[in-house]
Design a protein around this motif. Structure first.
Motif, PDB file in Angstrom:
ATOM      1  N   SER A  44       0.813  -1.218   0.000  1.00 14.17           N
ATOM      2  CA  SER A  44       0.000   0.000   0.000  1.00 14.17           C
ATOM      3  C   SER A  44       0.843   1.264   0.000  1.00 14.17           C
ATOM      4  O   SER A  44       0.377   2.317  -0.450  1.00 14.17           O
ATOM      5  N   ILE A  45       2.051   1.182   0.498  1.00 17.97           N
ATOM      6  CA  ILE A  45       2.905   2.368   0.588  1.00 17.97           C
ATOM      7  C   ILE A  45       3.937   2.346  -0.539  1.00 17.97           C
ATOM      8  O   ILE A  45       3.773   3.006  -1.560  1.00 17.97           O
ATOM      9  N   ASN A  46       4.993   1.594  -0.346  1.00 15.28           N
ATOM     10  CA  ASN A  46       6.074   1.579  -1.335  1.00 15.28           C
ATOM     11  C   ASN A  46       5.659   0.885  -2.625  1.00 15.28           C
ATOM     12  O   ASN A  46       6.128   1.249  -3.701  1.00 15.28           O
ATOM     13  N   ASN A  52      12.493   2.151  -3.747  1.00 12.40           N
ATOM     14  CA  ASN A  52      11.204   1.653  -3.286  1.00 12.40           C
ATOM     15  C   ASN A  52      11.001   0.201  -3.718  1.00 12.40           C
ATOM     16  O   ASN A  52      10.472  -0.612  -2.963  1.00 12.40           O
ATOM     17  N   GLN A  53      11.455  -0.135  -4.927  1.00 10.16           N
ATOM     18  CA  GLN A  53      11.363  -1.526  -5.396  1.00 10.16           C
ATOM     19  C   GLN A  53      12.189  -2.440  -4.496  1.00 10.16           C
ATOM     20  O   GLN A  53      11.746  -3.537  -4.137  1.00 10.16           O
ATOM     21  N   LYS A  54      13.378  -2.009  -4.129  1.00  8.19           N
ATOM     22  CA  LYS A  54      14.249  -2.823  -3.272  1.00  8.19           C
ATOM     23  C   LYS A  54      13.630  -2.988  -1.888  1.00  8.19           C
ATOM     24  O   LYS A  54      13.671  -4.083  -1.316  1.00  8.19           O
ATOM     25  N   LEU A  55      13.055  -1.915  -1.347  1.00  8.69           N
ATOM     26  CA  LEU A  55      12.384  -2.019  -0.053  1.00  8.69           C
ATOM     27  C   LEU A  55      11.241  -3.028  -0.117  1.00  8.69           C
ATOM     28  O   LEU A  55      11.080  -3.857   0.787  1.00  8.69           O
ATOM     29  N   CYS A  56      10.449  -2.963  -1.176  1.00  2.00           N
ATOM     30  CA  CYS A  56       9.350  -3.915  -1.345  1.00  2.00           C
ATOM     31  C   CYS A  56       9.879  -5.344  -1.395  1.00  2.00           C
ATOM     32  O   CYS A  56       9.342  -6.242  -0.735  1.00  2.00           O
TER      33      CYS A  56
END
Length: 112
Positions: free
Chosen positions: A57-59, A76-80
């Motif tokens: 929902s966020i990143n 953001n992709q890496k965080l996900c």
């Protein structure tokens, strides 16, 4: 991450109007981060409680909006990816624990 999220959000929502500059937006994020640094984030709380996080929902939203706009959001992709891996690892550990429990039960039954 703040700069990348601002750039994507600005492209999608025009959030630059809320701040005088990207630097002001990043400074606002840093101020909030400093003021809440002792807090436990809701995402970490979810991970510790072995619950599904709000990463999508966020990143995940930032990533999907970036893709729609032809932008990249690699941080953001890496965080996900990292959070999804943690969630999958927890699910795997839960499955292994359940399997171990069932195998132990079967061994106990066979011994009777």
């Amino acid at each position: 991450v703040a700069r990348e999220t601002f750039a994507v959000s600005d492209a999608v929502l025009g959030v630059h109007n809320a701040f005088a500059s990207e630097e002001d937006a990043v400074a606002a994020v840093l101020r909030v981060s400093e003021m809440t640094q002792a807090n436990t984030s809701s995402m970490l709380t979810d991970i510790l409680k072995r619950k599904q996080t709000e990463i999508e929902s966020i990143n995940g939203w930032v990533c999907s909006m970036a893709k729609r706009r032809g932008c990249d959001a690699p941080l953001n992709q890496k965080l996900c990816e990292m959070i999804r891996n943690i969630e999958a690892s927890q699910e795997m550990n839960d499955c292994l624990h359940q399997l171990h429990s069932e195998v132990s039960t079967l061994k106990h039954v066979q011994e009777l």
